[in-house]
Scaffold this motif. Structure first.
Motif, PDB file in Angstrom:
ATOM      1  N   SER A   3       6.585   9.532 -65.782  1.00 18.54           N
ATOM      2  CA  SER A   3       6.100   8.261 -66.429  1.00 18.54           C
ATOM      3  C   SER A   3       5.031   7.497 -66.158  1.00 18.54           C
ATOM      4  O   SER A   3       4.385   6.992 -67.028  1.00 18.54           O
ATOM      5  N   ASP A   4       4.452   7.558 -64.947  1.00 18.87           N
ATOM      6  CA  ASP A   4       3.341   7.011 -64.597  1.00 18.87           C
ATOM      7  C   ASP A   4       2.003   7.813 -65.405  1.00 18.87           C
ATOM      8  O   ASP A   4       1.252   7.214 -65.875  1.00 18.87           O
ATOM      9  N   GLN A   5       2.338   9.133 -65.377  1.00 19.18           N
ATOM     10  CA  GLN A   5       1.263   9.790 -66.215  1.00 19.18           C
ATOM     11  C   GLN A   5       1.428   9.542 -67.426  1.00 19.18           C
ATOM     12  O   GLN A   5       0.063   9.593 -68.110  1.00 19.18           O
ATOM     13  N   LEU A  69      -0.383   1.246 -62.163  1.00 21.40           N
ATOM     14  CA  LEU A  69       0.799   1.320 -62.721  1.00 21.40           C
ATOM     15  C   LEU A  69       2.155   0.990 -61.910  1.00 21.40           C
ATOM     16  O   LEU A  69       1.805   1.469 -60.860  1.00 21.40           O
ATOM     17  N   ASP A  70       3.016   0.198 -62.636  1.00 22.54           N
ATOM     18  CA  ASP A  70       3.972  -0.234 -61.564  1.00 22.54           C
ATOM     19  C   ASP A  70       5.337  -0.269 -62.396  1.00 22.54           C
ATOM     20  O   ASP A  70       5.229  -1.289 -63.254  1.00 22.54           O
ATOM     21  N   GLY A  71       6.223   0.392 -62.346  1.00 19.27           N
ATOM     22  CA  GLY A  71       7.384   0.378 -63.105  1.00 19.27           C
ATOM     23  C   GLY A  71       7.232   0.597 -64.658  1.00 19.27           C
ATOM     24  O   GLY A  71       6.515   1.494 -65.308  1.00 19.27           O
ATOM     25  N   ASP A  72       7.374  -0.271 -65.571  1.00 25.17           N
ATOM     26  CA  ASP A  72       7.273  -0.349 -67.030  1.00 25.17           C
ATOM     27  C   ASP A  72       5.866  -1.147 -67.367  1.00 25.17           C
ATOM     28  O   ASP A  72       5.709  -1.637 -68.542  1.00 25.17           O
ATOM     29  N   LYS A  73       5.004  -1.357 -66.283  1.00 24.95           N
ATOM     30  CA  LYS A  73       3.839  -2.200 -66.750  1.00 24.95           C
ATOM     31  C   LYS A  73       2.644  -1.448 -66.216  1.00 24.95           C
ATOM     32  O   LYS A  73       2.574  -0.632 -65.091  1.00 24.95           O
ATOM     33  N   ALA A  74       1.532  -1.662 -66.727  1.00 23.18           N
ATOM     34  CA  ALA A  74      -0.047  -1.165 -66.469  1.00 23.18           C
ATOM     35  C   ALA A  74      -0.624  -2.281 -66.361  1.00 23.18           C
ATOM     36  O   ALA A  74      -0.943  -3.070 -67.250  1.00 23.18           O
ATOM     37  N   ALA A  75      -1.680  -2.372 -65.321  1.00 21.75           N
ATOM     38  CA  ALA A  75      -2.635  -3.332 -65.284  1.00 21.75           C
ATOM     39  C   ALA A  75      -4.029  -2.326 -65.648  1.00 21.75           C
ATOM     40  O   ALA A  75      -4.122  -1.410 -64.715  1.00 21.75           O
ATOM     41  N   VAL A  76      -4.791  -2.995 -66.363  1.00 23.99           N
ATOM     42  CA  VAL A  76      -6.142  -2.170 -66.859  1.00 23.99           C
ATOM     43  C   VAL A  76      -7.210  -2.887 -66.780  1.00 23.99           C
ATOM     44  O   VAL A  76      -7.439  -4.140 -67.326  1.00 23.99           O
ATOM     45  N   ILE A  93      -2.665  -6.522 -69.231  1.00 28.50           N
ATOM     46  CA  ILE A  93      -1.460  -5.988 -68.446  1.00 28.50           C
ATOM     47  C   ILE A  93      -0.512  -5.443 -69.976  1.00 28.50           C
ATOM     48  O   ILE A  93      -0.626  -6.416 -70.886  1.00 28.50           O
ATOM     49  N   PHE A  94      -0.070  -4.324 -69.835  1.00 26.65           N
ATOM     50  CA  PHE A  94       0.808  -3.893 -70.652  1.00 26.65           C
ATOM     51  C   PHE A  94       2.137  -3.584 -70.320  1.00 26.65           C
ATOM     52  O   PHE A  94       2.210  -3.236 -69.223  1.00 26.65           O
ATOM     53  N   ARG A  95       3.224  -3.764 -70.968  1.00 26.37           N
ATOM     54  CA  ARG A  95       4.475  -3.632 -70.956  1.00 26.37           C
ATOM     55  C   ARG A  95       4.917  -2.480 -71.621  1.00 26.37           C
ATOM     56  O   ARG A  95       4.584  -2.361 -72.851  1.00 26.37           O
ATOM     57  N   PHE A  96       5.526  -1.410 -71.225  1.00 27.54           N
ATOM     58  CA  PHE A  96       6.026  -0.221 -71.884  1.00 27.54           C
ATOM     59  C   PHE A  96       7.239  -0.319 -72.209  1.00 27.54           C
ATOM     60  O   PHE A  96       8.146  -0.632 -71.425  1.00 27.54           O
ATOM     61  N   GLU A  97       7.852   0.288 -73.489  1.00 25.29           N
ATOM     62  CA  GLU A  97       9.178   0.589 -73.760  1.00 25.29           C
ATOM     63  C   GLU A  97       9.443   1.856 -74.545  1.00 25.29           C
ATOM     64  O   GLU A  97       8.630   1.985 -75.608  1.00 25.29           O
ATOM     65  N   ASP A  98      10.385   2.668 -74.006  1.00 26.79           N
ATOM     66  CA  ASP A  98      10.602   3.965 -74.584  1.00 26.79           C
ATOM     67  C   ASP A  98       9.090   4.742 -74.899  1.00 26.79           C
ATOM     68  O   ASP A  98       8.909   5.308 -75.975  1.00 26.79           O
ATOM     69  N   GLY A  99       8.450   4.598 -73.997  1.00 28.37           N
ATOM     70  CA  GLY A  99       7.065   5.207 -73.937  1.00 28.37           C
ATOM     71  C   GLY A  99       5.887   5.088 -74.972  1.00 28.37           C
ATOM     72  O   GLY A  99       5.123   5.575 -75.149  1.00 28.37           O
TER      73      GLY A  99
END
Length: 127
Positions: A3-5, A69-76, A93-99
């Motif tokens: 999921s990190d990739q 990347l950390d769980g369902d979030k990414a800092a860019v 900062i992005f939060r992901f849901e269902d990819g």
């Protein structure tokens, strides 16, 4: 692929859509209820910002330097190229849901304007 990739690839795909001006290709990368805290609800808010920015700065490109990347979030942390001889940085900062992208927060530094992204967009509409 982990999921990190997947998250890292999603961030880089979003930037590719921006940099190639294939904005509509980015729509499926977002959930239907995507929310950008700087710009508002829905993917169209971001797309409108992209259109305004690239109209004002046609050579503008965004290049990720760090994706954490950390769980369902990414800092860019990204650099922005092609704007009046400066090299601004974006912090998102992005939060992901269902990819897909579900939520975004952002800040920046070094741009040749002051104020929020909303103020820049308002200025772009006036010109």
């Amino acid at each position: 692929m982990s999921s990190d990739q997947n998250a890292d690839a999603l961030v880089r795909r979003l930037q590719e859509c921006f940099n190639t001006r294939r904005f509509d290709d980015a729509a499926p990368l977002h959930t239907p209820d995507f929310f950008s805290h700087p710009l508002g609800a829905g993917f169209p808010a971001g797309k409108n910002a992209w259109l305004a920015l690239t109209t004002r700065y046609p050579a503008m490109r965004v290049v990720a330097q760090d994706v954490i990347l950390d769980g369902d979030k990414a800092a860019v942390r990204s650099v922005v190229e092609g704007i009046d001889g400066v090299r601004p940085e974006l912090y998102e900062i992005f939060r992901f849901e269902d990819g897909r992208f579900a939520e975004m927060w952002g800040a920046s530094t070094g741009f040749p304007w002051s104020g929020s992204p909303k103020e820049l967009l308002d200025q772009s509409v006036d010109h």
